[in-house]
Scaffold this motif. Sequence first.
Motif, PDB file in Angstrom:
ATOM      1  N   PRO A  15      35.163-104.339  18.152  1.00  0.00           N
ATOM      2  CA  PRO A  15      36.009-103.154  18.505  1.00  0.00           C
ATOM      3  C   PRO A  15      34.342-102.240  18.969  1.00  0.00           C
ATOM      4  O   PRO A  15      33.192-102.635  18.005  1.00  0.00           O
ATOM      5  N   ALA A  16      33.940-102.024  19.566  1.00  0.00           N
ATOM      6  CA  ALA A  16      33.200-100.676  19.869  1.00  0.00           C
ATOM      7  C   ALA A  16      33.448 -99.496  20.370  1.00  0.00           C
ATOM      8  O   ALA A  16      33.760 -99.070  21.330  1.00  0.00           O
ATOM      9  N   LEU A  17      33.168 -98.552  19.532  1.00  0.00           N
ATOM     10  CA  LEU A  17      33.043 -96.592  19.652  1.00  0.00           C
ATOM     11  C   LEU A  17      32.105 -95.851  19.914  1.00  0.00           C
ATOM     12  O   LEU A  17      30.762 -95.975  19.776  1.00  0.00           O
ATOM     13  N   GLY A  18      32.654 -96.046  21.616  1.00  0.00           N
ATOM     14  CA  GLY A  18      30.805 -95.129  22.546  1.00  0.00           C
ATOM     15  C   GLY A  18      30.163 -96.241  23.017  1.00  0.00           C
ATOM     16  O   GLY A  18      30.385 -97.683  22.913  1.00  0.00           O
ATOM     17  N   CYS A  19      29.624 -95.821  24.370  1.00  0.00           N
ATOM     18  CA  CYS A  19      28.767 -96.882  24.962  1.00  0.00           C
ATOM     19  C   CYS A  19      28.302 -97.223  23.688  1.00  0.00           C
ATOM     20  O   CYS A  19      26.833 -97.175  22.878  1.00  0.00           O
ATOM     21  N   PRO A  83      26.320 -96.820   8.604  1.00  0.00           N
ATOM     22  CA  PRO A  83      25.881 -98.255   9.197  1.00  0.00           C
ATOM     23  C   PRO A  83      27.116 -99.625   9.094  1.00  0.00           C
ATOM     24  O   PRO A  83      26.981-101.376   9.710  1.00  0.00           O
ATOM     25  N   ALA A  84      26.987 -99.379   7.466  1.00  0.00           N
ATOM     26  CA  ALA A  84      28.553-100.048   7.654  1.00  0.00           C
ATOM     27  C   ALA A  84      29.701-100.578   9.016  1.00  0.00           C
ATOM     28  O   ALA A  84      30.486-101.988   8.409  1.00  0.00           O
ATOM     29  N   LEU A  85      29.819 -99.699   9.051  1.00  0.00           N
ATOM     30  CA  LEU A  85      30.819 -99.801  10.186  1.00  0.00           C
ATOM     31  C   LEU A  85      30.433-100.485  11.779  1.00  0.00           C
ATOM     32  O   LEU A  85      31.325-100.700  12.385  1.00  0.00           O
ATOM     33  N   SER A  86      29.386-101.022  11.251  1.00  0.00           N
ATOM     34  CA  SER A  86      28.837-101.494  12.540  1.00  0.00           C
ATOM     35  C   SER A  86      28.910-100.749  13.945  1.00  0.00           C
ATOM     36  O   SER A  86      28.262 -99.747  14.168  1.00  0.00           O
ATOM     37  N   LYS A 261      36.462 -90.073  21.541  1.00  0.00           N
ATOM     38  CA  LYS A 261      36.629 -90.971  20.361  1.00  0.00           C
ATOM     39  C   LYS A 261      37.536 -92.570  20.593  1.00  0.00           C
ATOM     40  O   LYS A 261      38.199 -92.233  19.510  1.00  0.00           O
ATOM     41  N   LEU A 262      37.666 -93.185  21.220  1.00  0.00           N
ATOM     42  CA  LEU A 262      38.530 -94.214  21.416  1.00  0.00           C
ATOM     43  C   LEU A 262      37.493 -95.047  21.231  1.00  0.00           C
ATOM     44  O   LEU A 262      36.984 -95.234  22.104  1.00  0.00           O
ATOM     45  N   PRO A 263      37.592 -96.055  19.963  1.00  0.00           N
ATOM     46  CA  PRO A 263      37.199 -98.011  20.228  1.00  0.00           C
ATOM     47  C   PRO A 263      37.376 -98.121  21.836  1.00  0.00           C
ATOM     48  O   PRO A 263      38.536 -98.489  22.303  1.00  0.00           O
ATOM     49  N   ALA A 264      36.792 -99.240  22.258  1.00  0.00           N
ATOM     50  CA  ALA A 264      36.950-100.155  23.367  1.00  0.00           C
ATOM     51  C   ALA A 264      36.488-101.501  22.533  1.00  0.00           C
ATOM     52  O   ALA A 264      36.224-102.095  21.827  1.00  0.00           O
ATOM     53  N   MET A 265      37.811-102.928  23.019  1.00  0.00           N
ATOM     54  CA  MET A 265      37.517-104.236  22.603  1.00  0.00           C
ATOM     55  C   MET A 265      36.215-104.840  23.975  1.00  0.00           C
ATOM     56  O   MET A 265      36.397-104.870  24.658  1.00  0.00           O
ATOM     57  N   SER A 267      33.260-107.462  25.455  1.00  0.00           N
ATOM     58  CA  SER A 267      33.106-108.487  25.800  1.00  0.00           C
ATOM     59  C   SER A 267      32.114-109.129  25.976  1.00  0.00           C
ATOM     60  O   SER A 267      31.427-107.923  26.707  1.00  0.00           O
ATOM     61  N   ALA A 268      31.199-110.012  25.342  1.00  0.00           N
ATOM     62  CA  ALA A 268      30.142-110.514  25.860  1.00  0.00           C
ATOM     63  C   ALA A 268      29.288-108.916  25.199  1.00  0.00           C
ATOM     64  O   ALA A 268      27.876-108.811  26.497  1.00  0.00           O
ATOM     65  N   GLY A 269      29.041-108.343  24.290  1.00  0.00           N
ATOM     66  CA  GLY A 269      28.233-107.332  23.976  1.00  0.00           C
ATOM     67  C   GLY A 269      28.088-106.321  24.900  1.00  0.00           C
ATOM     68  O   GLY A 269      27.232-105.677  24.459  1.00  0.00           O
ATOM     69  N   SER A 270      29.938-106.075  25.052  1.00  0.00           N
ATOM     70  CA  SER A 270      29.726-104.782  26.474  1.00  0.00           C
ATOM     71  C   SER A 270      30.964-103.985  26.347  1.00  0.00           C
ATOM     72  O   SER A 270      32.096-104.742  25.984  1.00  0.00           O
ATOM     73  N   GLY A 271      31.949-102.332  26.009  1.00  0.00           N
ATOM     74  CA  GLY A 271      32.929-102.573  26.440  1.00  0.00           C
ATOM     75  C   GLY A 271      33.198-102.110  27.533  1.00  0.00           C
ATOM     76  O   GLY A 271      34.193-102.484  27.971  1.00  0.00           O
ATOM     77  N   ASN A 272      32.298-101.768  28.275  1.00  0.00           N
ATOM     78  CA  ASN A 272      33.124-101.646  29.600  1.00  0.00           C
ATOM     79  C   ASN A 272      33.276-102.850  30.280  1.00  0.00           C
ATOM     80  O   ASN A 272      34.084-103.481  31.432  1.00  0.00           O
ATOM     81  N   HIS A 273      33.069-104.214  29.554  1.00  0.00           N
ATOM     82  CA  HIS A 273      32.941-105.738  30.267  1.00  0.00           C
ATOM     83  C   HIS A 273      33.763-106.098  29.655  1.00  0.00           C
ATOM     84  O   HIS A 273      35.055-106.384  30.208  1.00  0.00           O
TER      85      HIS A 273
END
Length: 437
Positions: A15-19, A83-86, A261-265, A267-273
């Motif tokens: 998961p990543a929150l934001g670009c 930072p603990a939330l990566s 303010k919603l995360p994306a899962m 793929s290969a280091g990119s939320g849009n991927h």
Amino acid sequence: MPFTVKEILKMEVAPALGCTEPVAIALAAAAAASLLPQRGFDRLELWVDPNIYKNGIAVSIPGTGGLSGLDMAAALGALGGDPALSMQVLEPIGEAAVSQAKQALAQGKVKVNLRREFGLYIKVVLSAGEDRAEAVVSELHDNISYLALNGRELTDHPLLGGKQGSSANQLAQMELWFKDLPLSDLLDMIDDFDQEDMDFLEQSVKVNLKLAEYGLKHGPGLGTGQALERLVRQGLIKKDMIVAAKMLASAAADARMAGVKLPAMASAGSGNHGLTAVLPIWALRDYLEVDDAEVLKAVGLSHLVTGYVKAHTGRLSAVCGCSIAAGAGAAAGVTYLLGGSLHYIAGAIINLTSDLAGVICDGAKASCALKLSTAAGTAVQAALFALQGVSVQPTDGIVGGTLEQTTKNVGLLSTEGMVETDRTILKIMLEKHFAEY
């Protein structure tokens, strides 16, 4: 060394929150700030590589009401990030941190520097009174590779090394291994998914679907997904499998690029991927008689193929990875879901590659929703064409004699052929922002 499918998913899907690029900047700044006795800084200096600059300059930052900028991302990370939330470092950000960040920028406390060297790199130096904290993120967006306080390197800090269970070195080893795999091996990995993997894949769908649902309901950003839905209601276009895939993927990108303010899962280091790899496949559920387990296996294959292509093209480049990598993953997953064998899956990926190989990456921004729409629709179309016997031949352009050779050709195009293109894109963007390169 061979990697298990569980190890691949763990390293490639998160998961990543934001670009991803401004979030990586915020992560570096938050890591540096965590070393200081208390929050706040007198001076923040940031160094980024050209691709981080390109991808982070214009996209909205979540939780800020549409604010953007590398300096803003760094200030927010330093003043309120965890930072603990990566890659979800900005989750705690609220109005107070946003206000403080605006004030820091207005007072000229933040300076952004552009490195000439390519390769993922972010360095933050914070000064607060007599204290000076440094943090470096390199190779991967979540890989904190260096920490120092007052000139003393901290070699055993718990934040070092990126997400738990992974590292830049492990990923590099996996990508080298990936490059030599035939597509048949990736397809065989579907049989290795256990219940834990299936639950994780289901979670990746649910996370990304929430962004799509928000985009369709509220029409943030460019409003591409909502516009497609409106065109269907008006009877100007028909909602088929292709349009349904375009609608879901673009709506999710609308929301993500607008800073919802919603995360994306990712793929290969990119939320849009991640959005491109997952949502076109899920969109087909309404058109096929398939159970959710088969859909999730198709999503898993999509993640694997996305990582496989990215291993060849590199994490950041002048080529739009949502089109050429995640699009390839989606094409593979859609073909599998439609009952296609290895032959047809390879044909679908080649069809998509031939169609979209020239799509450039000119940074993350609202109009990425258009590219995700194109990638999603083309993925479905490529699969349908392949199953109808339409397959681009090796005589055409960069297409090779096999899927594997075609992917190597795309990697060569990305890593060598488009280096100057990347510099030119950046030059244009810098001129728009009154900077020098």
